[in-house]
Design a protein around this motif. Structure first.
Motif, short mmCIF file in Angstrom:
data_model
loop_
_atom_site.label_atom_id
_atom_site.label_comp_id
_atom_site.label_asym_id
_atom_site.label_seq_id
_atom_site.Cartn_x
_atom_site.Cartn_y
_atom_site.Cartn_z
N ARG A 11 49.31 51.53 39.86
CA ARG A 11 48.17 51.16 39.20
C ARG A 11 47.21 50.77 40.31
NH1 ARG A 11 52.10 49.19 36.04
NH2 ARG A 11 52.19 49.87 33.82
N LEU A 12 47.65 50.31 41.35
CA LEU A 12 46.72 49.91 42.56
C LEU A 12 45.77 50.94 43.03
CD1 LEU A 12 46.59 47.25 43.93
CD2 LEU A 12 47.84 48.09 45.68
N GLN A 13 46.12 52.38 42.65
CA GLN A 13 45.10 53.23 43.08
C GLN A 13 43.81 53.19 42.47
OE1 GLN A 13 46.64 54.68 45.95
NE2 GLN A 13 45.80 56.57 45.34
N LYS A 14 43.50 52.61 41.29
CA LYS A 14 42.30 52.36 40.47
C LYS A 14 41.34 51.56 41.39
CE LYS A 14 42.14 52.55 35.85
NZ LYS A 14 42.37 52.00 34.67
N LEU A 15 41.92 50.54 42.28
CA LEU A 15 41.00 49.69 42.85
C LEU A 15 40.37 50.37 44.16
CD1 LEU A 15 40.35 46.52 42.67
CD2 LEU A 15 42.22 46.18 44.40
N PRO A 16 39.10 49.94 44.31
CA PRO A 16 38.51 50.46 45.64
C PRO A 16 39.27 49.93 46.73
CG PRO A 16 36.99 49.75 44.12
CD PRO A 16 38.25 49.40 43.60
N ALA A 17 39.52 50.80 47.76
CA ALA A 17 40.26 50.34 48.92
C ALA A 17 39.92 49.12 49.64
CB ALA A 17 40.34 51.53 49.69
N GLU A 18 38.41 48.94 49.69
CA GLU A 18 37.95 47.58 50.45
C GLU A 18 38.23 46.51 49.60
OE1 GLU A 18 34.87 49.56 47.69
OE2 GLU A 18 36.06 50.40 49.24
N ARG A 19 38.72 46.47 48.36
CA ARG A 19 39.12 45.30 47.59
C ARG A 19 40.53 45.06 47.59
NH1 ARG A 19 36.15 44.87 41.94
NH2 ARG A 19 37.17 42.95 42.11
N GLY A 20 41.20 46.00 47.83
CA GLY A 20 42.74 45.90 48.19
C GLY A 20 43.19 44.59 48.73
N LEU A 21 43.01 44.36 49.94
CA LEU A 21 43.32 43.46 50.88
C LEU A 21 43.15 41.96 50.14
CD1 LEU A 21 45.09 43.21 53.38
CD2 LEU A 21 42.80 42.81 54.57
N GLN A 22 41.98 41.76 49.84
CA GLN A 22 41.78 40.56 48.98
C GLN A 22 42.51 40.35 47.81
OE1 GLN A 22 37.89 40.28 47.12
NE2 GLN A 22 37.96 38.32 46.94
N LEU A 23 42.93 41.26 46.95
CA LEU A 23 43.69 41.06 45.75
C LEU A 23 45.05 40.82 46.15
CD1 LEU A 23 44.27 41.41 42.59
CD2 LEU A 23 44.63 43.69 43.16
N LEU A 24 45.62 41.77 47.32
CA LEU A 24 47.04 41.39 47.42
C LEU A 24 47.28 39.85 48.15
CD1 LEU A 24 47.66 44.93 49.21
CD2 LEU A 24 48.48 44.12 47.11
N HIS A 25 46.33 39.48 48.99
CA HIS A 25 46.42 38.03 49.36
C HIS A 25 46.30 37.18 48.34
CE1 HIS A 25 46.97 38.39 53.60
NE2 HIS A 25 45.95 39.24 53.85
N LYS A 26 45.60 37.16 47.32
CA LYS A 26 45.48 36.41 46.09
C LYS A 26 46.66 36.37 45.28
CE LYS A 26 40.77 35.98 45.67
NZ LYS A 26 39.79 35.41 44.92
N VAL A 27 47.36 37.51 45.26
CA VAL A 27 48.79 37.54 44.39
C VAL A 27 49.61 36.75 45.22
CG1 VAL A 27 50.42 38.97 43.60
CG2 VAL A 27 48.00 39.77 43.27
N ILE A 28 49.55 36.93 46.44
CA ILE A 28 50.64 36.36 47.28
C ILE A 28 50.37 34.82 47.31
CG2 ILE A 28 51.41 35.94 49.76
CD1 ILE A 28 51.05 39.00 50.36
N ASP A 29 49.30 34.31 47.13
CA ASP A 29 48.75 32.90 46.94
C ASP A 29 49.21 32.39 45.75
OD1 ASP A 29 47.12 32.79 49.03
OD2 ASP A 29 45.47 32.99 48.38
N GLY A 30 49.51 33.32 44.56
CA GLY A 30 50.03 32.84 43.31
C GLY A 30 51.50 32.72 43.49
N ILE A 31 52.02 33.73 44.07
CA ILE A 31 53.51 33.88 44.16
C ILE A 31 54.04 32.50 45.08
CG2 ILE A 31 55.55 34.80 45.66
CD1 ILE A 31 54.15 37.41 45.32
#
Length: 193
Positions: A11-31
């Motif tokens: 599902r990550l493919q729908k996200l523009p590549a330039e926003r991927g790193l920010q989302l992934l870091h925020k999810v890790i923050d949540g974890i």
């Protein structure tokens, strides 16, 4: 090539590549116990149902690859259907935050039981008789436990016969064996480099 449904993080493919790193870091923050990313920041990419799946998929993926201590090659193999910019972002996040995720996973294992024995006291008594039997001669153990649960110490007291005490000892030994196995498995799965 479009990733297939069921491929990790497809599902990550729908996200523009330039926003991927920010989302992934925020999810890790949540974890790691901080704030997860907000849906309102990504509502233009996914609907609310997809968003819940995205969060679950990313969380599950990071916990699994770190918990299983997968090599970079094994991780890359799981991500081979994603575009290269998403693959790079995932690998970059993993490299920079792997230890933090490991620590969180270890804390989750330790926190399975929040109750801790703070103190104990015991007395051995000999019941000489009862209202029904004139000569009893039965040993009894009085056990007093102070258990800390959620920051509060609670006293527990129990009186046991010899047979009940033996059953308690057998149960505690069995529980200890299970705990040792869990800790061995956890330390093996989460072995630090």
């Amino acid at each position: 090539m479009e990733p297939e449904e069921g491929t990790p993080l497809w599902r990550l493919q729908k996200l523009p590549a330039e926003r991927g790193l920010q989302l992934l870091h925020k999810v890790i923050d949540g974890i790691c116990g901080r704030t997860y990313p907000l849906y309102q920041d990504y509502h233009s990419v996914w609907d609310s149902t997809e968003w819940m799946h995205v969060l679950e998929d990313i969380t599950t993926f990071f916990k699994a690859v770190v918990g299983k201590n997968l090599s970079d090659e094994e991780i890359a193999q799981q991500l081979n259907q994603l575009n290269s910019s998403h693959q790079e972002a995932i690998m970059k996040c993993l490299k920079s935050r792997k230890d933090e995720i490991k620590q969180t996973l270890l804390e989750e294992i330790v926190d399975i039981s929040s109750a801790q024995l703070q103190d104990f006291d015991w007395q051995l008594k000999l019941a000489l008789s009862s209202d029904k039997i004139a000569s009893l001669q039965m040993p009894l153990l009085s056990l007093h436990l102070d258990v800390k649960e959620n920051g509060e110490v609670k006293p527990y007291s129990v009186e046991m016969s010899k047979e009940e005490l033996q059953n308690l000892i057998n149960s505690l030994e069995a529980a200890n064996k299970v705990c040792v196995l869990i800790l061995l498995c956890a330390s093996k799965c989460l072995s630090f480099d």
